[in-house]
Design an enzyme around this catalytic site. Structure first.
Site, PDB file in Angstrom:
ATOM      1  N   SER A  49      71.451 -58.820 -35.032  1.00  0.00           N
ATOM      2  CA  SER A  49      73.141 -58.365 -36.064  1.00  0.00           C
ATOM      3  C   SER A  49      74.041 -59.814 -35.743  1.00  0.00           C
ATOM      4  O   SER A  49      73.983 -60.893 -35.962  1.00  0.00           O
ATOM      5  CB  SER A  49      73.986 -58.645 -34.593  1.00  0.00           C
ATOM      6  OG  SER A  49      74.635 -58.474 -34.379  1.00  0.00           O
ATOM      7  N   ALA A  78      63.800 -68.225 -33.255  1.00  0.00           N
ATOM      8  CA  ALA A  78      62.068 -68.004 -32.835  1.00  0.00           C
ATOM      9  C   ALA A  78      61.966 -66.513 -33.678  1.00  0.00           C
ATOM     10  O   ALA A  78      61.049 -66.150 -33.042  1.00  0.00           O
ATOM     11  CB  ALA A  78      62.989 -68.232 -31.164  1.00  0.00           C
ATOM     12  N   LYS A 125      59.879 -86.257 -41.743  1.00  0.00           N
ATOM     13  CA  LYS A 125      60.307 -86.882 -41.062  1.00  0.00           C
ATOM     14  C   LYS A 125      58.921 -87.634 -40.401  1.00  0.00           C
ATOM     15  O   LYS A 125      58.026 -86.947 -39.482  1.00  0.00           O
ATOM     16  CB  LYS A 125      61.025 -85.997 -39.606  1.00  0.00           C
ATOM     17  CG  LYS A 125      61.310 -87.049 -38.602  1.00  0.00           C
ATOM     18  CD  LYS A 125      61.783 -85.505 -37.796  1.00  0.00           C
ATOM     19  CE  LYS A 125      61.540 -86.205 -35.743  1.00  0.00           C
ATOM     20  NZ  LYS A 125      62.050 -85.396 -34.968  1.00  0.00           N
ATOM     21  N   THR A 173      62.449 -80.324 -29.376  1.00  0.00           N
ATOM     22  CA  THR A 173      60.917 -79.649 -28.718  1.00  0.00           C
ATOM     23  C   THR A 173      60.733 -78.649 -29.070  1.00  0.00           C
ATOM     24  O   THR A 173      60.456 -77.543 -28.834  1.00  0.00           O
ATOM     25  CB  THR A 173      60.778 -80.568 -27.916  1.00  0.00           C
ATOM     26  OG1 THR A 173      61.925 -80.802 -27.490  1.00  0.00           O
ATOM     27  CG2 THR A 173      59.845 -81.862 -27.907  1.00  0.00           C
TER      28      THR A 173
HETATM   29  C1  LIG Z   1      72.715 -78.701 -29.799  1.00  0.00           C
HETATM   30  C2  LIG Z   1      71.117 -77.997 -30.549  1.00  0.00           C
HETATM   31  C3  LIG Z   1      70.522 -78.437 -31.045  1.00  0.00           C
HETATM   32  C4  LIG Z   1      69.160 -78.698 -31.365  1.00  0.00           C
HETATM   33  N1  LIG Z   1      68.312 -78.908 -32.090  1.00  0.00           N
HETATM   34  C5  LIG Z   1      66.725 -78.519 -32.560  1.00  0.00           C
HETATM   35  C6  LIG Z   1      66.268 -79.061 -33.168  1.00  0.00           C
HETATM   36  O1  LIG Z   1      66.491 -80.673 -33.562  1.00  0.00           O
HETATM   37  N2  LIG Z   1      64.808 -79.004 -32.779  1.00  0.00           N
HETATM   38  C7  LIG Z   1      64.533 -77.975 -32.718  1.00  0.00           C
HETATM   39  O2  LIG Z   1      63.234 -77.979 -32.667  1.00  0.00           O
HETATM   40  N3  LIG Z   1      65.364 -77.165 -32.317  1.00  0.00           N
HETATM   41  C8  LIG Z   1      66.950 -77.716 -31.682  1.00  0.00           C
HETATM   42  N4  LIG Z   1      67.701 -76.740 -31.166  1.00  0.00           N
HETATM   43  C9  LIG Z   1      67.169 -75.864 -30.475  1.00  0.00           C
HETATM   44  C10 LIG Z   1      66.959 -74.513 -31.353  1.00  0.00           C
HETATM   45  O3  LIG Z   1      68.729 -74.459 -32.338  1.00  0.00           O
HETATM   46  C11 LIG Z   1      66.401 -73.727 -31.295  1.00  0.00           C
HETATM   47  O4  LIG Z   1      65.074 -73.577 -30.362  1.00  0.00           O
HETATM   48  C12 LIG Z   1      66.283 -72.572 -32.538  1.00  0.00           C
HETATM   49  O5  LIG Z   1      67.050 -72.340 -33.374  1.00  0.00           O
HETATM   50  C13 LIG Z   1      66.083 -71.071 -32.211  1.00  0.00           C
HETATM   51  O6  LIG Z   1      67.197 -70.696 -31.658  1.00  0.00           O
HETATM   52  P1  LIG Z   1      66.745 -68.531 -30.808  1.00  0.00           P
HETATM   53  O7  LIG Z   1      66.383 -67.901 -31.940  1.00  0.00           O
HETATM   54  O8  LIG Z   1      66.276 -68.275 -29.827  1.00  0.00           O
HETATM   55  O9  LIG Z   1      68.120 -68.260 -30.901  1.00  0.00           O
HETATM   56  P2  LIG Z   1      69.553 -67.133 -31.890  1.00  0.00           P
HETATM   57  O10 LIG Z   1      69.388 -68.342 -32.989  1.00  0.00           O
HETATM   58  O11 LIG Z   1      71.230 -68.120 -31.268  1.00  0.00           O
HETATM   59  O12 LIG Z   1      69.417 -66.371 -32.286  1.00  0.00           O
HETATM   60  C14 LIG Z   1      69.418 -65.294 -31.230  1.00  0.00           C
HETATM   61  C15 LIG Z   1      69.159 -63.937 -32.123  1.00  0.00           C
HETATM   62  O13 LIG Z   1      69.597 -62.870 -31.103  1.00  0.00           O
HETATM   63  C16 LIG Z   1      70.533 -62.298 -32.236  1.00  0.00           C
HETATM   64  N5  LIG Z   1      70.941 -61.435 -30.881  1.00  0.00           N
HETATM   65  C17 LIG Z   1      71.860 -61.738 -30.040  1.00  0.00           C
HETATM   66  N6  LIG Z   1      72.436 -60.741 -28.882  1.00  0.00           N
HETATM   67  C18 LIG Z   1      71.642 -59.770 -29.726  1.00  0.00           C
HETATM   68  C19 LIG Z   1      72.720 -58.551 -29.374  1.00  0.00           C
HETATM   69  N7  LIG Z   1      72.980 -57.729 -28.875  1.00  0.00           N
HETATM   70  N8  LIG Z   1      72.160 -57.233 -30.444  1.00  0.00           N
HETATM   71  C20 LIG Z   1      71.570 -57.947 -31.561  1.00  0.00           C
HETATM   72  N9  LIG Z   1      71.214 -59.478 -31.835  1.00  0.00           N
HETATM   73  C21 LIG Z   1      71.123 -59.702 -31.136  1.00  0.00           C
HETATM   74  C22 LIG Z   1      71.433 -62.967 -32.582  1.00  0.00           C
HETATM   75  O14 LIG Z   1      72.119 -62.137 -33.846  1.00  0.00           O
HETATM   76  C23 LIG Z   1      70.521 -63.346 -32.779  1.00  0.00           C
HETATM   77  O15 LIG Z   1      69.517 -63.136 -34.057  1.00  0.00           O
HETATM   78  C24 LIG Z   1      68.807 -77.343 -30.626  1.00  0.00           C
HETATM   79  C25 LIG Z   1      70.288 -76.274 -29.419  1.00  0.00           C
HETATM   80  C26 LIG Z   1      71.140 -77.200 -29.832  1.00  0.00           C
HETATM   81  C27 LIG Z   1      71.776 -75.844 -28.566  1.00  0.00           C
END
Ligand SMILES: Cc1cc2nc3c(=O)[nH]c(=O)nc-3n(C[C@H](O)[C@H](O)[C@H](O)COP(=O)(O)OP(=O)(O)OC[C@H]3O[C@@H](n4cnc5c(N)ncnc54)[C@H](O)[C@@H]3O)c2cc1C
Length: 511
Positions: free
Chosen positions: A41, A17, A80, A346
Site C-alpha cells: 500500500s 523484506a 562499508k 542486522t
Molecule cells: C530506526 C531504524 C533504523 C534501522 N536501521 C537499519 C540498518 O541500518 N540496517 C538494517 O539492516 N536494518 C535497519 N533497520 C531495519 C530495517 O528498516 C527493516 O528491517 C527493513 O526495512 C525491513 O522492513 P519491512 O519491510 O519489514 O517493513 P516496512 O518497510 O515497514 O514495510 C511494510 C510494508 O507493508 C505494507 N503494509 C502494511 N500494512 C499494510 C496493509 N494493511 N495493506 C497493504 N500493505 C500494508 C507497507 O505498505 C509496506 O510496504 C532499521 C529500523 C529502524 C526502525
C-alpha cells in the site's frame, strides 16, 4: 509436478523484506506452477530506514545473479568495512568493529591470544591495527578483494550502505522481471479458515479478495497477519535493549564517503552516520524514558555535518521477537518477525537469513509441523545471537556522565552473554554454540574496544618464543598498513566502476 506443491504464495508488504522475499522466490520458485503475488500500500508506505548492512548481503546478490556494480549504482550505495564506535566504553573512547579477520592464527592459537600476551608485556596499538578492513577504513580506502586476492587483501570483508527506498525499488524491478505480480491496495480484512485457523485470503479496501496457500507477512512492525490476525504474541527485550525511538534525518555531504558506519553514543542513546553516494543518512536512537523527542531531535540536528535535506522523521519500536516466526501458514520476514535495534545493522540480514531458511524448509500444502518447528528454532537462535551481541555494547559502558548509561552498565544480562563475557575476562577465550552470525573476531574487537580486558591469556601461548612473536606481530602490522596505503580512496573506487549519476569525486580524492 507433485500435487501437494504450493501454488499460490502471497507476500503482504513491499518494504525491504517483502521485495527481498519476492526477488528470491521469483528466482527459486520459477517452476511454472507456483505464482508469487505481492500486495503493498503506497498510502501506508514503508519504514524508509535500514541503510547499513553486513557482509552476507554479498551472497544474497550472488544467489540472485545480481551484478554488484549495478546494485551499487542503483541504490546510491557505498562500501562499508565496519563500524566506528565513538564514546562507547568511556566518553572520548573510539574503536573499530571491522569486518574480516584479525591477524593470522598461529599453530592453532587464535591471533588475539598472541596479541594479549604481547599487550601484557608492553603498550600495544589497538587490535584492529591487525585488520585489513580497519586499516583501509580509517584511511578512507577501499578495493574489492576479488577471488584471487593475496594476503592481506584477501582478509578484507565489506558490506554496503544503501538507500532503503532505492533498494526496494531495485528489488521490485528484479522480482517483476522474474514474474512476481504486484497488487497495489490496502488490506482491510484477513479471512481465516474455520477448521484450522489458517489464513485463507486477504481483502483489500476495494473489496477484492486475494486467496493463497502460503502467506509471507512482511507488513512491518504491526504484523498484520501474524499478530493482528493470528495473535501470535511478542517477547519483549526492552529490559536489555531499552532504546525505543529513533529520529532519522538525511543531510548533504560531499567528499570521500567514509567506508564505515559511525555510531556515536550520546547521553540517552546513540547516533548513526551512514555515508551514501548522494547524501548522508543520520539518525538518533534513544530511550524515551530519559530524553524527550524534542530534545532528541535537537541533539541529532546539532550533530549533523551538512545541510538538512528533509524534515526529521520520528519512529517508535519495541525490541524483541515474535514468539513464532512461522505460525500456521504464515511466515514472517522483516520487522513483523521482530527487531533488534540497528546498532550492528542486522535487520536486513535477518530477513536474508529468514529467506534462506524458508527456501531450505519450504512447505507443501500439508504444512508438516516439523518444518515449521525447525524454522522457528533456527530463527529464534539467529535473533538471540544478534540480541546478545548488541546487548554487549550496552552492558560494557563505563560512562558516569549519564543516568541512562549507568543503568545499562548495571543491568542483568542473559546468561548466554554473561558466560561469554566471563570467559573473555578470564583468559580472553571465546566459545560459541554453533556458527554464530558474529564471529570470534567481532566479539574480541568489541570487548577490547569497550575495555573488557582479560586478566590473563591462553597459557599455551607461553610455549612460543617471545621475541619471534613480537617480531612477527610487527611485520604483520606493517603489512596491513602498507596494503591500506596502496588502496584507492572509496571515491576513486566508486568512480572507477559503480558511480550513480551525479556522483562527484572531490579533487583531493581523485586519482
Ligand atoms: C530506526 C531504524 C533504523 C534501522 N536501521 C537499519 C540498518 O541500518 N540496517 C538494517 O539492516 N536494518 C535497519 N533497520 C531495519 C530495517 O528498516 C527493516 O528491517 C527493513 O526495512 C525491513 O522492513 P519491512 O519491510 O519489514 O517493513 P516496512 O518497510 O515497514 O514495510 C511494510 C510494508 O507493508 C505494507 N503494509 C502494511 N500494512 C499494510 C496493509 N494493511 N495493506 C497493504 N500493505 C500494508 C507497507 O505498505 C509496506 O510496504 C532499521 C529500523 C529502524 C526502525
Amino acid at each position: 509436478m507433485n500435487e501437494n506443491n504450493i501454488r499460490e504464495v502471497i507476500i503482504v508488504g513491499g518494504g525491504t523484506a517483502g521485495w527481498m522475499a519476492a526477488a528470491a522466490l521469483s528466482r527459486y520458485l520459477n517452476n511454472g506452477y507456483t505464482t508469487v503475488t505481492l500486495i503493498e500500500s503506497e498510502q501506508i508506505g514503508t519504514i524508509g530506514v535500514g541503510e547499513a548492512t553486513i557482509p552476507p548481503l554479498i551472497s544474497f546478490n550472488e544467489l540472485l545473479g545480481i551484478n554488484e556494480n549495478d546494485f551499487v549504482r542503483a541504490t546510491q550505495a557505498t562500501f562499508k568495512l565496519g563500524i566506528e564506535f565513538v564514546n562507547w566504553g568511556r566518553l572520548g573512547d573510539r574503536y573499530f568493529h571491522a569486518f574480516g579477520e584479525l591477524g593470522k592464527d598461529f599453530q592453532g592459537l587464535p591471533f588475539h591470544q598472541l596479541y594479549l600476551r604481547e599487550r601484557s608485556r608492553r603498550p600495544m596499538p589497538e587490535i584492529t591495527s591487525w585488520s585489513s578492513s580497519a586499516a583501509a577504513a580509517v584511511r578512507g580506502k577501499f578495493a574489492r578483494p576479488g577471488q584471487k586476492a593475496q594476503f592481506p587483501l584477501d582478509q578484507l570483508r565489506y558490506a554496503f550502505h544503501l538507500d532503503a527506498t532505492l533498494y526496494a525499488r531495485f528489488l521490485r524491478a528484479f522480482a517483476e522481471r522474474h514474474g512476481v505480480r504486484r497488487i497495489e491496495g490496502k488490506i482491510v480484512d484477513v479471512k481465516l479458515r474455520s477448521n484450522d485457523g489458517f489464513v485463507e485470503a486477504v481483502t483489500l479496501a476495494n473489496g477484492q479478495s486475494i486467496a493463497g496457500e502460503l502467506f509471507l507477512d512482511c507488513s512491518g512492525f504491526r504484523g498484520l497477519l501474524i499478530e493482528e490476525a493470528l495473535q501470535t504474541g511478542y517477547e519483549e527485550w526492552t529490559q536489555w535493549l531499552p532504546c525505543d525511538r529513533a529520529i532519522a534525518a538525511p543531510c548533504r555531504y560531499s567528499g570521500n564517503p567514509d567506508p564505515f558506519t559511525r555510531a556515536t553514543a550520546h547521553r540517552s542513546g546513540w547516533q548513526w552516520r551512514i555515508p551514501l553516494q548522494h547524501r548522508m543518512g543520520n539518525g538518533h536512537v534513544y530511550c524515551s524514558s530519559f530524553i524527550s523527542d524534542e530534545e532528541a531531535e535537537r541533539v541529532l540536528v546539532s550533530n549533523l555535518e551538512g545541510e538538512l535535506l528533509d524534515s526529521p522523521r520520528r519512529l517508535r519500536f519495541t525490541t524483541g521477537r515474535r514468539k513464532l516466526a512461522w505460525n500456521r501458514n504464515v511466515v514472517t520476514l522483516g520487522l513483523s518477525t521482530g527487531f533488534v535495534e540497528p546498532l550492528e545493522s542486522t535487520s536486513i540480514h535477518l530477513v536474508q537469513a529468514g529467506i534462506a531458511r524458508l527456501l531450505a524448509m519450504f512447505p507443501d500444502r500439508r504444512f508438516n509441523p516439523l518444518e515449521r518447528d525447525e524454522y522457528n528454532r533456527q530463527i529464534q537462535q539467529q535473533f538471540e545471537w544478534v540480541r546478545d551481541f548488541v546487548i554487549l555494547h550496552y552492558k560494557a559502558m563505563q560512562r558516569d556522565d549519564s543516568e541512562f548509561w549507568m543503568q545499562c552498565a548495571a543491568m542483568d544480562i542473559p546468561d548466554t552473554l554473561a558466560e561469554k563475557i566471563a570467559h573473555f575476562r578470564n583468559k580472553g577465550r571465546f566459545f560459541a554454540e554453533g556458527v554464530e552470525l558474529f564471529p570470534r573476531q567481532s566479539w574480541v574487537e568489541v570487548m577490547l574496544g569497550q575495555n573488557i580486558i582479560p586478566e590473563g591469556y591462553e597459557p599455551v601461548v607461553d610455549g612460543l618464543d617471545e621475541d619471534k612473536v613480537a617480531h612477527g606481530l610487527e611485520q604483520l602490522r606493517l603489512a596491513y598498513m602498507d596494503l591500506a596505503e596502496r588502496l584507492p580512496t572509496q571515491a576513486q573506487f566508486i568512480a572507477s566502476c559503480c558511480a550513480a549519476e551525479g556522483f562527484q569525486v572531490a579533487p583531493e580524492f581523485a586519482l
